[in-house]
Motif scaffolding. Structure first.
Motif, PDB file in Angstrom:
ATOM      1  N   THR A  15       0.913  -1.125  -0.113  1.00  0.00           N
ATOM      2  CA  THR A  15      -0.041  -0.044   0.027  1.00  0.00           C
ATOM      3  C   THR A  15       0.874   1.469  -0.066  1.00  0.00           C
ATOM      4  OG1 THR A  15      -1.710  -1.197   1.187  1.00  0.00           O
ATOM      5  CG2 THR A  15      -1.783   1.291   1.321  1.00  0.00           C
ATOM      6  N   ARG A  16       1.738   1.210   0.705  1.00  0.00           N
ATOM      7  CA  ARG A  16       2.852   2.475   0.972  1.00  0.00           C
ATOM      8  C   ARG A  16       3.591   2.776  -0.288  1.00  0.00           C
ATOM      9  NH1 ARG A  16       5.709   0.643   4.562  1.00  0.00           N
ATOM     10  NH2 ARG A  16       7.140   0.102   3.803  1.00  0.00           N
ATOM     11  N   THR A  17       4.191   1.630  -0.806  1.00  0.00           N
ATOM     12  CA  THR A  17       4.991   1.805  -1.912  1.00  0.00           C
ATOM     13  C   THR A  17       4.292   2.149  -3.361  1.00  0.00           C
ATOM     14  OG1 THR A  17       6.572   0.163  -1.135  1.00  0.00           O
ATOM     15  CG2 THR A  17       6.727   0.846  -3.385  1.00  0.00           C
ATOM     16  N   LEU A  18       3.160   1.563  -3.507  1.00  0.00           N
ATOM     17  CA  LEU A  18       2.267   2.011  -4.829  1.00  0.00           C
ATOM     18  C   LEU A  18       1.882   3.271  -4.639  1.00  0.00           C
ATOM     19  CD1 LEU A  18       0.103  -1.055  -5.455  1.00  0.00           C
ATOM     20  CD2 LEU A  18       2.080  -0.517  -6.470  1.00  0.00           C
ATOM     21  N   GLY A  19       1.576   3.999  -3.154  1.00  0.00           N
ATOM     22  CA  GLY A  19       1.082   5.109  -3.063  1.00  0.00           C
ATOM     23  C   GLY A  19       2.384   6.322  -3.393  1.00  0.00           C
ATOM     24  N   GLU A  20       3.414   5.943  -2.921  1.00  0.00           N
ATOM     25  CA  GLU A  20       4.419   6.653  -3.106  1.00  0.00           C
ATOM     26  C   GLU A  20       4.880   6.848  -4.472  1.00  0.00           C
ATOM     27  OE1 GLU A  20       7.751   5.349  -1.053  1.00  0.00           O
ATOM     28  OE2 GLU A  20       6.818   6.075   1.033  1.00  0.00           O
ATOM     29  N   THR A  21       4.700   5.707  -5.269  1.00  0.00           N
ATOM     30  CA  THR A  21       5.364   5.432  -6.718  1.00  0.00           C
ATOM     31  C   THR A  21       4.507   6.086  -7.479  1.00  0.00           C
ATOM     32  OG1 THR A  21       6.494   3.697  -6.082  1.00  0.00           O
ATOM     33  CG2 THR A  21       6.165   4.036  -8.398  1.00  0.00           C
ATOM     34  N   TYR A  22       2.989   5.816  -7.545  1.00  0.00           N
ATOM     35  CA  TYR A  22       2.019   5.804  -8.639  1.00  0.00           C
ATOM     36  C   TYR A  22       0.922   7.192  -8.049  1.00  0.00           C
ATOM     37  CZ  TYR A  22       4.191   1.807 -10.397  1.00  0.00           C
ATOM     38  OH  TYR A  22       5.039   1.043 -10.932  1.00  0.00           O
ATOM     39  N   GLY A  23       0.996   7.516  -6.816  1.00  0.00           N
ATOM     40  CA  GLY A  23      -0.059   8.424  -6.279  1.00  0.00           C
ATOM     41  C   GLY A  23      -0.738   7.654  -5.644  1.00  0.00           C
ATOM     42  N   GLY A  24      -1.342   8.214  -4.555  1.00  0.00           N
ATOM     43  CA  GLY A  24      -2.355   7.706  -3.575  1.00  0.00           C
ATOM     44  C   GLY A  24      -3.675   7.338  -4.173  1.00  0.00           C
ATOM     45  N   ALA A  25      -4.214   8.052  -5.077  1.00  0.00           N
ATOM     46  CA  ALA A  25      -5.585   7.949  -5.605  1.00  0.00           C
ATOM     47  C   ALA A  25      -5.365   6.979  -6.542  1.00  0.00           C
ATOM     48  CB  ALA A  25      -5.995   9.131  -6.382  1.00  0.00           C
ATOM     49  N   ALA A  29      -3.063   4.207  -6.661  1.00  0.00           N
ATOM     50  CA  ALA A  29      -3.018   3.179  -5.790  1.00  0.00           C
ATOM     51  C   ALA A  29      -4.389   2.587  -5.223  1.00  0.00           C
ATOM     52  CB  ALA A  29      -1.934   3.357  -4.837  1.00  0.00           C
ATOM     53  N   ALA A  30      -4.947   3.505  -4.534  1.00  0.00           N
ATOM     54  CA  ALA A  30      -6.124   3.371  -3.637  1.00  0.00           C
ATOM     55  C   ALA A  30      -7.106   2.503  -4.646  1.00  0.00           C
ATOM     56  CB  ALA A  30      -6.696   4.431  -3.026  1.00  0.00           C
ATOM     57  N   ALA A  31      -7.382   3.209  -5.659  1.00  0.00           N
ATOM     58  CA  ALA A  31      -8.425   2.614  -6.590  1.00  0.00           C
ATOM     59  C   ALA A  31      -7.951   1.195  -7.209  1.00  0.00           C
ATOM     60  CB  ALA A  31      -8.396   3.489  -7.781  1.00  0.00           C
ATOM     61  N   TRP A  32      -6.599   0.728  -7.351  1.00  0.00           N
ATOM     62  CA  TRP A  32      -6.648  -0.665  -7.625  1.00  0.00           C
ATOM     63  C   TRP A  32      -6.385  -1.473  -6.450  1.00  0.00           C
ATOM     64  CZ3 TRP A  32      -2.436  -3.993  -6.398  1.00  0.00           C
ATOM     65  CH2 TRP A  32      -2.305  -5.062  -7.040  1.00  0.00           C
ATOM     66  N   LEU A  33      -6.236  -0.995  -5.188  1.00  0.00           N
ATOM     67  CA  LEU A  33      -6.288  -1.877  -4.131  1.00  0.00           C
ATOM     68  C   LEU A  33      -7.520  -2.298  -3.654  1.00  0.00           C
ATOM     69  CD1 LEU A  33      -3.235   0.149  -2.323  1.00  0.00           C
ATOM     70  CD2 LEU A  33      -3.227  -2.469  -3.004  1.00  0.00           C
ATOM     71  N   GLU A  34      -8.576  -1.506  -3.819  1.00  0.00           N
ATOM     72  CA  GLU A  34      -9.863  -1.679  -3.505  1.00  0.00           C
ATOM     73  C   GLU A  34     -10.364  -2.670  -4.427  1.00  0.00           C
ATOM     74  OE1 GLU A  34     -14.220   0.724  -3.612  1.00  0.00           O
ATOM     75  OE2 GLU A  34     -12.188   1.717  -4.072  1.00  0.00           O
ATOM     76  N   THR A  35      -9.759  -3.061  -5.475  1.00  0.00           N
ATOM     77  CA  THR A  35     -10.170  -4.171  -6.351  1.00  0.00           C
ATOM     78  C   THR A  35      -9.618  -5.542  -6.108  1.00  0.00           C
ATOM     79  OG1 THR A  35      -8.894  -3.565  -8.200  1.00  0.00           O
ATOM     80  CG2 THR A  35     -10.880  -2.423  -8.191  1.00  0.00           C
ATOM     81  N   LEU A  36      -8.402  -5.403  -5.386  1.00  0.00           N
ATOM     82  CA  LEU A  36      -7.403  -6.678  -5.297  1.00  0.00           C
ATOM     83  C   LEU A  36      -8.274  -7.476  -4.726  1.00  0.00           C
ATOM     84  CD1 LEU A  36      -4.374  -7.409  -5.732  1.00  0.00           C
ATOM     85  CD2 LEU A  36      -4.035  -6.206  -3.448  1.00  0.00           C
ATOM     86  N   PRO A  37      -9.086  -7.664  -3.753  1.00  0.00           N
ATOM     87  CA  PRO A  37      -9.660  -9.051  -3.161  1.00  0.00           C
ATOM     88  C   PRO A  37     -10.345  -9.753  -4.396  1.00  0.00           C
ATOM     89  CG  PRO A  37      -9.805  -7.486  -1.575  1.00  0.00           C
ATOM     90  CD  PRO A  37      -9.155  -6.727  -2.812  1.00  0.00           C
TER      91      PRO A  37
END
Length: 300
Positions: free
Chosen positions: A10-20, A22-30
């Motif tokens: 979560t932290r690294t994706l946010g730092e690298t690609y932007g919080g929004a 990263a959050a959009a993709w992480l929400e779909t991850l499950p």
């Protein structure tokens, strides 16, 4: 499969690609994970934690009961390039690609994630790392889609630009950018397939072979670029040692000589990559990491 994404991911994706983003993709991850498990007929055992920095890794069993690892990465991390590289290596020096489980999902040979080259004494680790990375440096397939060292570092250099005018980092950043300009001036001297993020933590123990590389960020270019990240491995130990500066320079020479590379080209790429990582850490607010990297770079 219900789970919370590992904090490091979560932290690294946010730092690298932007919080929004990263959050959009992480929400779909499950949901993506459930779909990949079903598509490849896999049974999940557990999510690896802390796991990867740009992908989720789930230890699984295939339909025949054999162990494997399911890796799921967001499209903006270009998992298609990793798939292309792993397929080209076909298990030679790298983890074996066993199957695909949909867009961004790879079924990989299961290694021993708890045992990397960082578990070895430094001298032994560097020796094994050199032997592993040498296997990866092969001609890319005809018509490949990999970017070049020149292309990747051009984007990085642009992001480093603001730090040239910073009082604390300006001189070192300017030196790193000048080193890159000199290195790319004559064009790519080699056009080999590179790992792109090769270091001790990216080499895991296996059953088929003692050590295999994982997690490539593949590109094509000269070998010295690929080796440059390895030079600064265990940077915290180098910085803490009274002989850190001389040890860092000796490491450049030793690795260059062991793999028949030009010492100055390896030194130049090591400088650029360390400063690039250091300024990126500053941008992300990781000041302690940045200070370690920039101090290391100043020794070169």
């Amino acid at each position: 499969m219900g789970f919370e994404p590992p904090q490091r991911l979560t932290r690294t994706l946010g730092e690298t690609y932007g919080g929004a983003t990263a959050a959009a993709w992480l929400e779909t991850l499950p949901t993506l994970t459930d779909q990949a498990l079903d598509r490849a007929s896999l049974v999940a055992e557990r999510v690896m934690a802390p796991g990867g920095r740009s992908s989720l890794v789930v230890l699984v069993r295939r339909s025949d009961g054999s162990p494997a690892a399911l890796k799921i990465a967001p499209p903006f991390a270009r998992p298609d390039r990793e798939r292309e590289a792993l397929a080209h290596w076909n298990g030679w020096g790298a983890v074996q690609l066993l199957d695909e489980a949909g867009e961004g999902s790879l079924v990989l040979e299961r290694l021993h994630p708890e045992v990397s080259l960082r578990s070895l004494p430094e001298a032994k680790a560097l020796l094994e790392a050199a032997g592993t990375v040498r296997k990866l440096w092969v001609e890319p397939a005809a018509g490949h889609g990999f970017e070049t060292v020149t292309e990747r570092t051009a984007r990085q250099a642009e992001a480093m630009g603001p730090y040239v005018s910073d009082a604390a980092t300006g001189e070192l950043t300017a030196a790193a950018l000048a080193a890159r300009e000199e290195l790319v001036a004559a064009g790519d001297s080699e056009c080999l397939l590179l790992h792109g993020n090769f270091r001790q933590g990216k080499v895991l123990a296996g059953d088929r072979a003692p050590w295999l590389a994982v997690g490539p960020e593949p590109l094509v270019g000269e070998r010295a670029y690929d080796l440059a990240r390895l030079v600064r491995d265990r940077v915290e130990d180098l910085v803490a040692a009274s002989s850190g500066a001389s040890a860092a320079r000796r490491r450049v020479n030793k690795l260059a000589d062991s793999l028949d590379l030009d010492r100055e080209r390896l030194r130049g790429w090591t400088l650029f990559r360390a400063v690039e990582s250091g300024t990126r850490a500053l941008t992300a607010g990781r000041r302690q990491d940045a200070e370690l990297l920039l101090e290391f770079a100043s020794w070169l």
